[in-house]
Design an enzyme around this catalytic site. Structure first.
Site, PDB file in Angstrom:
ATOM      1  N   TRP A 135      -9.435  38.002 -71.036  1.00 41.35           N
ATOM      2  CA  TRP A 135      -9.924  36.913 -71.897  1.00 41.35           C
ATOM      3  C   TRP A 135     -11.104  36.201 -71.244  1.00 41.35           C
ATOM      4  CZ3 TRP A 135      -9.298  35.675 -76.848  1.00 41.35           C
ATOM      5  CH2 TRP A 135      -8.197  36.180 -77.532  1.00 41.35           C
ATOM      6  N   TRP A 145     -15.897  17.323 -90.133  1.00 39.41           N
ATOM      7  CA  TRP A 145     -15.176  16.735 -88.999  1.00 39.41           C
ATOM      8  C   TRP A 145     -15.203  15.219 -89.143  1.00 39.41           C
ATOM      9  CZ3 TRP A 145     -12.789  20.495 -86.640  1.00 39.41           C
ATOM     10  CH2 TRP A 145     -13.391  21.744 -86.492  1.00 39.41           C
TER      11      TRP A 145
END
Ligand SMILES: Cc1cc2nc3c(=O)[nH]c(=O)nc-3n(C[C@H](O)[C@H](O)[C@H](O)COP(=O)(O)OP(=O)(O)OC[C@H]3O[C@@H](n4cnc5c(N)ncnc54)[C@H](O)[C@@H]3O)c2cc1C
Length: 480
Positions: free
Chosen positions: A281, A309
């Site tokens: 990852w 947002w």
């Protein structure tokens, strides 16, 4: 022979350091240099916790180099100005660097190349901080992988078993050392000072400590890694992230030693492979940042550009930052971060989901706080992980996945051990209410010595309503 300058930025170690090892093996004097260039880093100047770590790490590297008969030359300021002055003072014939993948450091390294060309000095960039270079891995159509599993399948086919470069046996010193700035002039001490003291109790920065941690992990912890890694009260992960972020250990060293450990003890294979997948990852995030350099600022999925947002008011953002939300697992995580400079991965996901989904604040609000407070703050991992939680990144969590802090707490901290460690005011609550004190009957709260709103905050939002609000807003990104 004329000396070689080795820029140690990004790789504060001697083991598996191809830029350093190649300079040493050439038989020329070697001058290790570190330049702190805050201006070039722009908005992504190192945060407070990373600056504290850097201070310790540079001191540790200075000591190691001194033992090897060498030194670390420190400079603070514009990289090119510093380098020109060093080249002129030492008549260096070459500059070696460890390749960087974040846009700011890449720009600096390109400029180093240019100035070296002008001055007729050889500039060389070496790998060392990733298992694979971003150019090495392409999907079947020649494109960039944006999904982790196929990326990692292909990466494992490509990672070879090249031995990590060994610590050079000899580091030739130049006849005359160039001047070095004093470490104090780098102004790396974070403020407030008590913050550093609290972090210091948890960590020992430096290359030797990194190797010790890896050895301990492979000797013991790795066996149960796959089963236990999600439980924050247990010390079940490697905690190597700050050492990797600061370049005190290389991913190739970790890969190589893990493979040897597996060959020695087949029992650890399951845990070890899962651990290496996590390293995958890290690789994936760095490759993403290399190919999409604006991910620290902008969602990979452009559908999120117009996402509504909400503005976080200062007071509420501060309550999240300081672990005063009224949701115990979140408060424990945020306090662990503030006290130790690190937070368990499972809890990072829970606190991040709360910020971007329950509160509907921009993921950059969280990204910036983590950047300042994590000792492992890493531009690629931080941006990619926040985008993963927000849903706007590569291979991201689906829009409807909203972590429930209560059930997550019950599942991963069933006895409330982690909560009791970091939220001690709740320590006397019975397990049945430790994850949701606001559901406890008045008598139970009284017995535990808690008045909500005085000893511990009331929940800062109504989760049911917040979930519905989030789902309605996120619905617009469906299929993004
Ligand atoms: C919102 C959020 C922000 C994050 N910010 C950062 C960050 O700034 N820096 C950082 O290093 N990690 C970050 N992570 C990833 C992860 O939480 C940490 O790498 C991990 O907790 C470090 O602990 P460890 O070393 O014990 O990990 P281990 O479980 O022992 O894993 C080994 C190594 O793999 C890498 N790794 C593990 N998980 C991830 C992951 N999800 N993404 C990328 N690499 C991973 C790390 O380098 C880690 O040291 C973030 C995760 C989230 C959810």
């Amino acid at each position: 022979m004329k000396p070689v300058l080795v820029l140690m930025n990004g790789a504060l170690r001697l083991d598996d350091h191809p830029a350093f090892a190649t300079a040493c093996s050439a038989g020329a004097p070697v001058i290790p240099v570190f330049i702190l260039d805050d201006t070039a880093a722009g908005d992504w100047k190192l945060g407070g916790a990373r600056r504290w770590w850097l201070l310790k790490s540079l001191s540790s590297l200075q000591a190691t180099l001194l033992k090897a008969g060498s030194r670390l030359v420190l400079r603070c300021g514009d990289t090119i100005d510093c380098l020109k002055a060093l080249i002129s003072a030492t008549e260096a014939s070459a500059v070696h660097m460890t390749r960087a993948y974040d846009p700011q450091a890449r720009t600096v390294q390109d400029a180093v190349h240019d100035v070296c060309n002008e001055l007729d000095v050889v500039a060389r960039r070496f790998s060392g901080n990733l298992l694979l270079e971003p150019e090495q891995i392409r999907n079947k159509t020649g494109g960039i992988y944006e999904v982790f599993s196929p990326f990692w399948r292909r990466a494992q086919e490509l990672i070879d078993d090249t031995e990590p470069a060994r610590v050079p046996v000899q580091v030739l010193a130049p006849e005359k050392w160039p001047e070095s700035d004093d470490i104090a002039t780098l102004k790396l001490e974070p403020k407030p000072a008590y913050w550093a003291e609290s972090i210091e109790a948890f960590w020992e920065p430096g290359e030797a400590a990194a190797h010790e941690r890896l050895d301990d992990f492979l000797d013991d912890v790795v066996l149960a890694y796959k089963d236990m890694r999600d439980y924050p009260a247990t010390d079940a992960t490697s905690r190597l992230s700050p050492y990797l972020a600061n370049g005190e250990i290389s991913p190739r060293r970790i890969w190589h030693d893990t493979m040897i450990a597996i060959a020695d003890n087949k029992e650890i294979e399951r845990g070890a492979h899962w651990f290496l997948r996590e390293l995958g990852w890290r690789e994936f995030s760095s490759h993403l940042l290399y190919h999409f350099p604006d991910i620290p600022e902008r969602g990979l999925k452009s559908k999120f550009d117009a996402f509504p947002w909400r503005e976080g008011c200062d007071e509420k953002v501060a309550a999240w930052q300081k672990g005063q939300t009224g949701f115990p697992i979140i408060d424990a995580g945020m306090r662990q971060l503030w006290q130790t400079g690190w937070m368990h991965n499972r809890v990072r996901m829970i606190v991040a989901s709360f910020l971007v989904k329950d509160m509907l604040w921009h993921w950059r609000t969280g990204e910036n706080w983590f950047w300042d407070t994590l000792v492992d703050a890493d531009l690629a991992n931080n941006a990619a992980s926040w985008q993963w939680v927000a849903g706007c990144g590569a291979d991201a969590a689906p829009y409807f996945r909203i972590f429930n802090p209560i059930t997550q707490g019950e599942k991963f901290d069933p006895k409330g051990k982690y909560i009791r460690e970091f939220v001690p005011e709740l320590k006397d609550l019975p397990d049945a209410y430790i994850h949701a004190p606001f559901e406890a009957p008045a008598g139970v709260l009284k017995m535990a010595g808690i008045t909500l709103g005085r000893d511990y905050p009331k929940p800062m939002l109504d989760r049911k309503a917040a979930r519905e609000r989030a789902l309605a807003a996120l619905e617009s990104t469906k299929g993004a």
